[in-house]
Design a protein around this motif. Structure first.
Motif, mmCIF file in Angstrom:
data_model
loop_
_atom_site.group_PDB
_atom_site.id
_atom_site.type_symbol
_atom_site.label_atom_id
_atom_site.label_comp_id
_atom_site.label_asym_id
_atom_site.label_seq_id
_atom_site.Cartn_x
_atom_site.Cartn_y
_atom_site.Cartn_z
ATOM 1 N N PHE A 233 17.748 35.478 20.823
ATOM 2 C CA PHE A 233 19.836 35.656 21.060
ATOM 3 C C PHE A 233 21.006 34.586 20.068
ATOM 4 N N LYS A 234 20.565 33.886 20.911
ATOM 5 C CA LYS A 234 21.021 32.372 20.203
ATOM 6 C C LYS A 234 21.354 32.048 18.693
ATOM 7 N N LEU A 235 20.398 32.685 17.996
ATOM 8 C CA LEU A 235 20.457 32.397 16.378
ATOM 9 C C LEU A 235 21.495 32.544 16.447
ATOM 10 N N ARG A 236 22.031 31.369 15.044
ATOM 11 C CA ARG A 236 24.070 31.111 14.803
ATOM 12 C C ARG A 236 23.912 32.191 14.062
ATOM 13 N N ASN A 237 22.771 32.970 13.316
ATOM 14 C CA ASN A 237 23.337 33.559 12.081
ATOM 15 C C ASN A 237 22.648 35.181 12.409
ATOM 16 N N LEU A 238 22.547 35.472 13.584
ATOM 17 C CA LEU A 238 22.191 36.980 13.908
ATOM 18 C C LEU A 238 23.176 37.935 14.133
#
Length: 994
Positions: A233-238
C-alpha cells in the motif's frame, strides 16, 4: 590528365551525392520507412497461421495485410516501425477477431525488435503461451489479456527483463511453478502488472513491495490467501490496486500519507478486516474505493469527507456501526454510493442531497428512518435508487416520479404507508421496481404496473392487489422476467401470466390460492422459467393430471418450491435441469419414481412430511455427486438406505428420520467427506455405534435417536475423531457399557464457548454449508444472466430440552448438545466431561450410572439444561454447580443423592420435583431441613480447590454480572485475599473523604 580527373569528379559528384541522399529524401516525404523484408515475411507467416472469426467483435486488422506491399509492412494496420531503422517495434492487434492455436514456430517470434505487443481480446483456443516468447527480449509492453491462453505461464516470460507493463489477465492460466515470487524477483522494472483471474493459489510475496516503480497492480480472483503485505500500500508510485475476489486473503489498511498517489483501491470479496484508518482522508487523488463484502468494522471516519475527487464509494456488506458521517455531504463528485448491509445506528438521511452527480445510490439496510428526504429531489441523474430494508415511514413522495431517468427503484421492506401513487406509471424507463412489504393502504389495481412498458422485474409482495377479471393484455404489455407477488391476498392465478413467455422467476407463495394448478401455467415461461415458488397455498394438484407420472415441462427450471400445500396423488417429476426441488409438507403418496435418477444436477431434494412409501431408489446414492441436501423426513419409506455413496460426494445434509428404514448404516457414507448433518432418528436401524463416522472432518450434527443401536460405544481409534461435532443424540437406543469418556476428549468443538465463524454474519441470518454464518442451514447459490438466488435450507431436529420433547425448527450453530439418555450406560461419570465448556444441553437420564456427580460440571458455564434423573448416582450435589448461572432446568430425581441442596443463584428457581426420590437430600425447596449438615446455606467453594472457577484470586475489586432468572444482578465481590483490617481501613478513608 589530372585536370581531366578533377573535371570528371566535379561533374559526377553532385550525381553521386544525389544517389546517397535519395533514401533520406524519401524518408522525409514518407510517414513511415520501408520495413525490413524479413520482418514482412514473418508478419505474413503469422497471418497465415491464424483464422478470422467473423462472429467475434472487433476489427480484423490483418485482413488488410497484403503480400504485394510486403516491402512496406510499416503501413499495415496495427504495425508500428522505428522511424530510423524501419524495424517493427510495435504490434497492436487487439480485438482483431483472431482465432487459432499458437506455437513456437510462429513468425511472430522472428520480430526480435518488438517493444510493444498487444494481442488482447482474441481467441487462441486454449493453447499455451509458447516458450519462444523469450526471443522478444526487447519487449517493454506485453498484453495477452482475454486471449484464451491456458496452462502454466512459461518461465521464459520472466526472462523479458525490460518489461514495464505485463497484462495476462482474464485467461485460464496458472502461475505456480515458478510463481508470483519468481515473477517479482525477475521483472523488477514493472510499472503495470495485471494477472486478474490467473490461478496463482499462493500468498502475496513480500518481495512485491520491492517493485518500487509499480503503478498498477491487478490480482483479482487469483486464489490468493494468507496475509497481504501492508508495505505494498505504501509504494510511492502506486495508483491502482485490485485484489478483489480472493476470499481467503487477509489484511488491513495501514496509515496513509498525503503524498500517496493512490486513485483506485479494490478489496471487495476478501477477508480484509479492521477499521478504516482516519488517515484515509489523506488520499487526495482517490477516485474509487470498493470494499464490498469484507470484514471491516468500526466507525466510518469523518475524514472520508476529505476525498472530494471520489467517484465510486462502496462500503456495503461489512460490519460498520455508529452513525453514517455527515461529512459524506462533501463528496459532490460521487456517481456511485453504496453503504448497504451494515450495522449502522438509527439515523435519518439528512446528509443526502448535495451529491447531485449520483447515478447509483444504495442505502439498503442502513437502519435509516423517517420520511424519504425531500433533498433527494436534487439527485436528478439517479438511475438506480435502493432504500430497501429500513424503517422509512411516510408516503411515497409525489416528486419521486420526476426522476424519469430511474431504471431501478427499490423501496421494499420499509414502513411506508398511504397509497401507491397512480403517477408512478410516469417512470417510463423503470426496468426494476420493488415496493414489497410495506404498509400501503387499500387495494391496488395491478393494471397500474402494466403501464410501465420497459418493466422486467416487479416485486409487490405484501401489497394487497386486485386483478380485474378481464385484464387487457396486448403487445405493449411489459415482458416480465421476475415477478414477486408473495402474500398479496391472491385467491387465484393472475390470468395475465398465461401471456408472459419470458418469465425467469415467479414467486406466488403465502397467498390464498385454492384448488388445482391450471393447465395453462405450463405455457408461462416454458423455455425461460428458472425459479417457481408456489409454497404456502392451498393447491391440491395439477389440472388434467390423472395421477400418473406428471413430468413438468419447463426445460430450464432450476428451482421449484411446492412446499406446504395440499398436493395429493403421485409426486410431480421436475425436469433434468432442476437444482433445488421441495415438495415437503403435502399429502403426496406413492413411491419415488425411477425418473428421479435422471436429475443429475440436483443439489437440494426435500420430500419430507408427506405420505410417500416404498423402498428408496438405489440411484439416490449416485445423485450424491452433486446433491447437497437430501431430506425424506417423516414419510413411510422402508427397507435399507442406498449403500454405494461414491468418493467425492458433495452431500452435506441427510435427513431420513421418522421412517421405517432398517438394517445397518451404509459404510460407504464415509466417502461423504463433506457431510455436516446426519439425522437417522426414529427408524428401525439395528447396528453398533458408527465410530467410522468419526473420520468425517465436517460432521456437526449426528442423531441416532430412537433406533435399535446397541453394544458398547468403545474407544476412538485416534484423538482426532468427530472434530467438528457439536450435537450428538444417541437417546432411546440400547447402548451398554461405560459412558464414552474417551470420545469426550475428542469433541474439540464442544470445548469452545460461543462457537461461530466470522464471515458474513450480518448478511445471512442462518447458517450454512457453503458460507459460514450462525445457524445450521444448507445454502444453494444459483446464478443466471440476470439474477442470483441464495436459497437457504433449514432443517428441524427433535431434542429433549429442559425435560420436554422439543422440535427445533432452526438450529443455532452455537448450540452444543449431548444426549445419551434412555440407554443402558453404566459406571461413573468422568470428570473429563467438564472439558466440554460449550455445552448447552446435557442429558444422561434413564441409565444405570453410579458414583458422584463430578464437580468439574461447574466449568460448564454455558449450560442451560442438565438432566441426570433415573440413575443410581450417590453423594452430594456439588456446590460448584452454583457457577452455572444460565442453568434453567435441573433434574436429579430418582437417584441416591444425599446432603444439602446448593442454595442461591439459579438453584433458587428449581422446584422440589427436581429432587424427588432422593431421600437423603435436604434444604430448600424440600421441606427437610439440613440440621445434621450444619447451615443449609452453603458458601461457594474456594476457587483454589475447584478447577475452572471463574472467581478472582487477587486482592482487588471485581465487578461480576450474572443472569439470575430473568433479571440481571450486578454485585461487587471483594478479592478473597483482602483481609478485614484492609477493608476497615478502606471504609475509614471513604468516610474521611465524605
Amino acid at each position: 590528365m589530372g585536370s581531366s580527373k578533377c573535371l570528371l569528379i566535379s561533374v559526377l559528384l553532385p550525381f553521386f551525392l544525389s544517389i546517397f541522399h535519395f533514401p533520406n529524401s524519401c524518408s522525409s516525404f514518407s510517414t513511415q520507412p520501408l520495413c525490413n523484408d524479413f520482418e514482412s515475411v514473418a508478419l505474413l507467416q503469422f497471418k497465415q497461421s491464424l483464422k478470422i472469426n467473423v462472429n467475434a467483435s472487433g476489427d480484423p486488422k490483418i485482413s488488410s495485410w497484403n503480400s504485394g506491399e510486403r516491402n512496406d509492412c510499416c503501413s499495415w494496420d496495427g504495425v508500428l516501425c522505428d522511424a530510423g531503422t524501419g524495424h517493427v517495434i510495435g504490434l497492436d492487434l487487439s480485438s482483431s477477431q483472431l482465432y487459432g492455436s499458437f506455437n513456437s514456430s510462429s513468425g511472430l517470434f522472428h520480430l526480435v525488435h518488438l517493444q510493444k505487443l498487444n494481442l488482447a481480446g482474441n481467441d487462441f483456443n486454449y493453447s499455451q503461451i509458447p516458450p519462444s516468447i523469450r526471443y522478444l527480449s526487447n519487449l517493454t509492453h506485453l498484453n495477452l489479456s482475454l486471449t484464451n491462453f491456458s496452462s502454466q505461464i512459461p518461465p521464459e516470460i520472466f526472462e523479458l527483463s525490460n518489461l514495464v507493463s505485463l497484462d495476462l489477465s482474464f485467461n485460464p492460466l496458472k502461475l505456480q511453478k515458478p510463481g508470483l515470487k519468481g515473477l517479482c524477483e525477475n521483472l523488477t522494472s514493472l510499472k503495470h502488472l495485471y494477472l486478474d483471474e490467473v490461478d496463482i493459489s499462493s500468498p502475496v510475496p513480500h518481495t512485491m513491495a520491492n517493485l518500487s516503480s509499480l503503478m498498477s497492480l491487478g490480482l483479482s480472483r487469483c486464489g490468493l490467501y494468507g496475509e497481504f503485505p501492508t508495505e505494498i500500500f505504501k509504494l510511492r508510485n502506486l495508483q491502482f490496486l485490485s485484489v478483489k475476489g480472493n476470499q481467503d486473503l487477509r489484511g488491513y489498511l495501514p496509515e496513509f500519507h498525503s503524498s500517496s498517489p493512490l486513485r483506485i483501491l479494490r478489496l471487495a470479496h476478501t477477508s480484509f478486516f479492521g477499521k478504516l484508518p482516519d488517515s484515509i482522508g489523506n488520499l487526495p487523488s482517490l477516485y474509487e474505493l470498493d470494499i464490498i463484502f469484507c470484514n471491516f468494522s468500526g466507525l466510518i471516519p469523518t475524514s472520508i469527507g476529505n476525498l472530494t475527487t471520489l467517484n465510486n464509494l462502496d462500503l456495503s456488506i461489512n460490519n460498520f456501526f455508529g452513525q453514517i458521517p455527515f461529512s459524506l455531504a462533501n463528496l459532490t463528485q460521487l456517481s456511485q454510493l453504496d453503504l448497504s448491509y451494515n450495522s449502522f445506528s438509527p439515523q435519518t438521511l439528512s446528509w443526502l442531497g448535495k451529491q447531485t452527480k449520483l447515478t447509483l445510490l444504495n442505502l439498503g439496510q442502513t437502519n435509516s428512518y423517517g420520511d424519504i428526504p425531500a433533498s433527494l429531489k436534487n439527485l436528478t441523474q439517479l438511475t438506480i435508487l435502493r432504500l430497501n430494508r429500513n424503517q422509512l415511514t411516510g408516503q411515497i413522495p409525489s416528486w419521486l416520479v420526476n426522476h424519469t431517468q430511474l431504471i431501478e427503484l427499490d423501496l421494499g421492506v420499509n414502513k411506508l404507508h398511504g397509497s401507491i401513487p397512480q403517477s408512478i406509471s410516469r417512470l417510463v424507463n423503470l426496468k426494476d421496481l420493488s415496493l414489497a412489504k410495506n404498509n400501503f393502504n387499500g387495494s391496488v389495481k395491478f393494471d397500474l404496473f402494466l403501464n410501465l412498458k420497459n418493466l422486467t422485474r416487479l416485486q409487490l409482495s405484501g401489497v394487497h392487489l386486485s386483478f380485474p377479471l378481464t385484464s387487457t393484455v396486448n403487445a405493449s404489455t411489459p415482458k416480465l422476467m421476475l415477478l414477486g407477488l408473495v402474500a398479496c391476498n391472491l385467491t387465484e392465478f393472475p390470468i395475465f401470466l398465461r401471456f408472459q413467455h419470458e418469465l425467469e422467476a415467479v414467486y406466488l407463495s403465502h397467498n390464498d390460492i385454492h384448488g388445482q394448478i391450471p393447465k395453462w401455467i405450463f405455457n408461462m415461461g416454458k423455455q425461460t422459467l428458472l425459479s417457481l415458488d408456489l409454497s404456502f397455498n392451498y393447491l391440491t394438484g395439477f389440472e388434467s393430471f390423472n395421477h400418473t407420472s406428471l413430468i413438468l415441462p419447463w426445460a430450464s427450471l432450476l428451482i421449484l418450491d411446492l412446499n406446504s400445500n395440499k398436493l395429493n396423488g403421485s409426486l410431480p417429476i421436475p425436469p433434468p435441469s432442476i437444482v433445488e426441488y421441495s415438495a415437503k409438507s403435502n399429502t403426496l403418496t406413492g413411491q419415488i419414481s425411477p425418473l428421479f435418477c435422471n436429475l443429475s444436477s440436483i443439489e437440494v431434494l426435500d420430500l419430507s412430511h408427506n405420505n410417500l412409501s416404498g423402498m428408496l431408489p438405489h440411484c439416490l446414492d449416485n445423485l450424491s455427486k452433486f446433491l447437497l441436501v437430501l431430506s425424506l423426513r417423516n414419510n413411510d419409506f422402508h427397507g435399507i438406505l442406498p449403500t454405494a455413496y461414491m468418493e467425492g460426494s458433495t452431500l452435506k445434509v441427510m435427513d431420513v428420520s421418522y421412517n421405517q428404514l432398517e438394517g445397518q448404516i451404509p459404510r460407504s457414507l464415509s466417502n461423504c467427506t463433506m457431510l455436516e448433518i446426519l439425522l437417522l432418528s426414529n427408524n428401525q436401524f439395528k447396528d453398533i455405534f458408527p465410530s467410522w463416522l468419526g473420520k468425517l472432518p465436517s460432521l456437526k450434527v449426528l442423531s441416532l435417536r430412537s433406533n435399535g443401536f446397541h453394544s458398547s460405544i468403545g474407544k476412538p481409534k485416534s484423538n482426532f475423531e468427530f472434530p467438528k461435532l457439536h450435537i450428538i443424540d444417541l437417546s432411546y437406543n440400547k447402548f451398554t457399557g461405560n459412558l464414552p469418556s474417551e470420545y469426550f476428549q475428542c469433541w474439540n468443538s464442544m470445548k469452545v464457548v460461543n462457537l461461530t465463524d466470522s464471515k458474513v454474519d450480518n448478511l445471512l441470518t442462518y447458517m450454512v454449508t457453503r458460507a459460514n454464518p450462525i445457524y445450521l442451514i444448507a445454502v444453494t447459490i444459483i446464478t443466471s444472466q440476470d439474477f442470483v438466488w441464495f436459497d437457504y435450507y433449514s432443517f428441524s431436529l427433535e431434542l429433549t430440552s429442559k425435560g420436554i420433547e422439543t422440535v427445533y425448527e432452526k438450529i443455532q450453530g452455537t448450540l452444543i448438545v449431548v444426549d445419551l439418555s434412555n440407554n443402558r450406560f453404566e459406571g461413573e461419570i468422568s470428570e473429563v466431561i467438564g472439558n466440554l465448556k460449550g455445552l448447552h444441553l446435557l442429558n444422561l437420564s434413564n441409565n444405570c450410572l453410579i458414583g458422584h456427580i463430578p464437580s468439574s460440571l461447574g466449568n460448564l458455564t454455558e449450560l442451560e439444561s442438565l438432566d441426570f434423573s433415573q440413575n443410581n448416582l450417590s453423594g452430594e450435589i456439588p456446590q460448584q454447580l452454583l457457577h452455572l448461572t444460565f442453568l434453567a432446568f435441573f433434574n436429579v430425581s430418582n437417584n441416591h443423592l444425599t446432603g444439602p441442596i446448593p442454595q442461591g443463584q439459579q438453584f433458587a428457581t428449581f422446584q422440589s420435583n427436581s429432587y424427588l426420590g432422593n431421600t437423603g437430600l435436604c434444604g430448600k425447596p424440600l421441606t427437610k431441613n439440613c440440621k445434621s449438615y450444619g447451615s443449609s446455606t452453603q458458601p461457594l467453594p474456594n476457587p483454589k480447590r475447584g478447577e475452572g472457577s471463574n472467581f478472582p484470586s487477587k486482592s482487588n475489586w471485581v465487578v461480576i454480572m450474572m443472569g439470575y432468572g430473568s433479571g440481571l444482578v450486578v454485585g461487587f465481590v471483594i478479592g478473597n485475599n483482602l483481609n478485614i483490617r484492609k477493608l476497615e481501613r478502606v471504609v475509614k478513608n471513604l468516610r474521611r473523604r465524605q
